[in-house]
Design an enzyme around this catalytic site. Structure first.
Site, PDB file in Angstrom:
ATOM      1  N   ARG A  28      -8.537   6.427   0.636  1.00  0.00           N
ATOM      2  CA  ARG A  28      -9.220   5.266   1.220  1.00  0.00           C
ATOM      3  C   ARG A  28      -9.456   5.555   2.692  1.00  0.00           C
ATOM      4  O   ARG A  28      -8.532   5.942   3.415  1.00  0.00           O
ATOM      5  CB  ARG A  28      -8.357   4.011   1.063  1.00  0.00           C
TER       6      ARG A  28
ATOM      7  N   ALA B 201       0.284  -0.296   0.640  1.00  0.00           N
ATOM      8  CA  ALA B 201       0.521   0.805   1.571  1.00  0.00           C
ATOM      9  C   ALA B 201       2.023   1.041   1.714  1.00  0.00           C
ATOM     10  O   ALA B 201       2.772   0.136   2.082  1.00  0.00           O
ATOM     11  CB  ALA B 201      -0.089   0.483   2.928  1.00  0.00           C
TER      12      ALA B 201
ATOM     13  N   TYR C 192      -4.743   2.949  10.832  1.00  0.00           N
ATOM     14  CA  TYR C 192      -3.431   3.571  10.747  1.00  0.00           C
ATOM     15  C   TYR C 192      -3.570   5.063  11.073  1.00  0.00           C
ATOM     16  O   TYR C 192      -4.643   5.530  11.439  1.00  0.00           O
ATOM     17  CB  TYR C 192      -2.805   3.286   9.385  1.00  0.00           C
TER      18      TYR C 192
ATOM     19  N   PRO D  73      -4.732  -2.065  -2.968  1.00  0.00           N
ATOM     20  CA  PRO D  73      -3.402  -2.225  -2.358  1.00  0.00           C
ATOM     21  C   PRO D  73      -3.370  -3.444  -1.446  1.00  0.00           C
ATOM     22  O   PRO D  73      -4.298  -3.676  -0.673  1.00  0.00           O
ATOM     23  CB  PRO D  73      -3.225  -0.940  -1.547  1.00  0.00           C
TER      24      PRO D  73
ATOM     25  N   GLN E 171      -0.391   3.663  -2.881  1.00  0.00           N
ATOM     26  CA  GLN E 171      -1.068   4.133  -1.668  1.00  0.00           C
ATOM     27  C   GLN E 171      -0.021   4.642  -0.687  1.00  0.00           C
ATOM     28  O   GLN E 171       0.909   3.914  -0.333  1.00  0.00           O
ATOM     29  CB  GLN E 171      -1.880   2.998  -1.045  1.00  0.00           C
TER      30      GLN E 171
ATOM     31  N   ARG F  43      -7.869 -10.179  -2.584  1.00  0.00           N
ATOM     32  CA  ARG F  43      -7.566 -11.609  -2.511  1.00  0.00           C
ATOM     33  C   ARG F  43      -8.092 -12.369  -3.731  1.00  0.00           C
ATOM     34  O   ARG F  43      -7.499 -13.375  -4.133  1.00  0.00           O
ATOM     35  CB  ARG F  43      -8.113 -12.189  -1.207  1.00  0.00           C
TER      36      ARG F  43
ATOM     37  N   CYS G 180      -0.512  -5.350   1.109  1.00  0.00           N
ATOM     38  CA  CYS G 180       0.833  -5.401   1.677  1.00  0.00           C
ATOM     39  C   CYS G 180       1.505  -6.729   1.343  1.00  0.00           C
ATOM     40  O   CYS G 180       0.897  -7.791   1.474  1.00  0.00           O
ATOM     41  CB  CYS G 180       0.772  -5.218   3.184  1.00  0.00           C
TER      42      CYS G 180
END
Length: 367
Positions: free
Chosen positions: A230, A57, A182, A23, A100, A326, A25
């Site tokens: 995760r 996410a 988070y 995932p 996610q 990435r 963002c």
């Protein structure tokens, strides 16, 4: 034969290979709904050659967004927008698509990285944030409201409802986000969880709410679709989450029926010194959980970008699946190129066949 490019079962879902797009963002949604950017982003990844693509996410309630630009699944309009993207992808790709589900906790109500990345001001639409304890992530960030049991009930219900919307939207997999500082990660860490009630203190108490959320998602998500989580292997500071707590949490998820465990780290402490420039720096956490939870499918992530490195991780038994992020943004056909590097077929979409190795003389040349 390359193990990285061999099929692997993740619960009821069999992936064509062990490369997973993690995932990432995009901070490009409007009122939680994916936009044309997501259409091209996810469509491109669906033909990347990876065995699985996991959507960024996605907030389970409006207060759980990291930024105002996050995707969400707290209403049916958002679910319908995702469903349209999945329907389109299914006309040209059979790559499984997961999502996610998360809640940003005390790291909510911030701006996108290219808009400053700090806490939103009231004039910019800041909202109330929630966390296990009233401790801000940074001195100049919002001080969150310490969650009551009623707040916990609301968030559990939001995760359950989002999982049901994800199923109706046509997702093949759900990943529970309990990492990167988070909300669920905040409960697990003694750095951010300073409660003195049944949800703080001991490792068992700190895991109580995250495991309650995990159970609600497990009960809401169909058993014939894959489910994973995760979570952090380390906070990268003294006094943070301990490895034995990490492995115990992984075992609990596995025993609950989670099909895979995705190990990452960091994000819970702003001052942490993370060796993020070291290839495979998070691998020891994946290996530890795999050893502690026999039979669990474990996903490794973190500065893994060389095909041989990914192959060796799987071949050594340290992890079953390799997540890249990435590397896929830099090279959307990373998986195709990695297959060639490891002696496997490239398997490009037929529309791109004229650019394959041995067909196009410019293959693999840098600009």
């Amino acid at each position: 034969m390359s193990l990285l490019f061999s099929p692997h079962a993740v619960g009821p879902l069999t992936l064509k290979n062990r490369v997973v797009i993690a995932p990432m963002c995009q901070y490009s949604a409007v009122e939680g709904a994916p936009q044309p950017w997501h259409v091209q982003h996810l469509g491109r990844l669906a033909i990347s050659g990876a065995g699985l693509v996991i959507v960024e996410a996605t907030g389970v309630e409006a207060a759980g967004r990291i930024t105002p630009d996050d995707t969400g699944l707290w209403n049916d309009e958002q679910a319908a927008a995702f469903a349209a993207i999945i329907r389109d992808i299914r006309t040209y790709s059979d790559t499984p698509i997961g999502i996610q589900l998360g809640h940003a906790g005390r790291k909510a109500s911030t701006s996108a990285p290219w808009k400053g990345g700090g806490a939103l001001a009231a004039d910019d639409g800041a909202w109330e944030t929630f966390a296990p304890s009233a401790v801000p992530f940074k001195a100049d960030w919002h001080t969150p409201t310490q969650m009551t049991e009623a707040d916990m009930d609301r968030v559990v219900a939001a995760f359950e409802a989002a999982a049901r919307r994800a199923e109706r939207a046509g997702f093949d997999l759900v990943e529970l986000h309990a990492a990167h500082g988070y909300l669920l990660s905040e409960f697990l860490s003694p750095i951010s969880n300073q409660r003195t009630d049944a949800f703080g203190g001991s490792a068992e108490n700190r895991a109580r709410f995250p495991l309650r959320v995990a159970r609600a998602v497990r009960d809401a998500w169909p058993r014939d679709k894959a489910l994973g989580a995760r979570f952090n292997g380390s906070d990268w500071v003294e006094g943070g989450v301990a490895l034995e707590e990490v492995t115990a949490f992984g075992r609990a998820l596995h025993d609950m029926g989670y099909d895979y465990l995705h190990l990452t780290s960091g994000g819970n402490v702003a001052r942490a010194d993370i060796p993020g420039d070291q290839p495979g720096y998070q691998l020891p956490f994946a290996a530890a959980v795999k050893a502690a939870a026999p039979g669990a499918a474990v996903m490794a992530v973190g500065m893994i970008f060389e095909p041989r490195q990914a192959e060796d991780i799987v071949a050594s038994g340290q992890a079953d699946l390799i997540a890249i992020a990435r590397a896929a943004l830099d090279d959307p056909h990373w998986a195709h190129h990695a297959a060639v590097a490891l002696g496997e077929e490239e398997r490009l979409p037929k529309q791109y066949g004229r650019a394959a190795k041995g067909v196009w003389p410019g293959y693999g040349r840098s600009v």
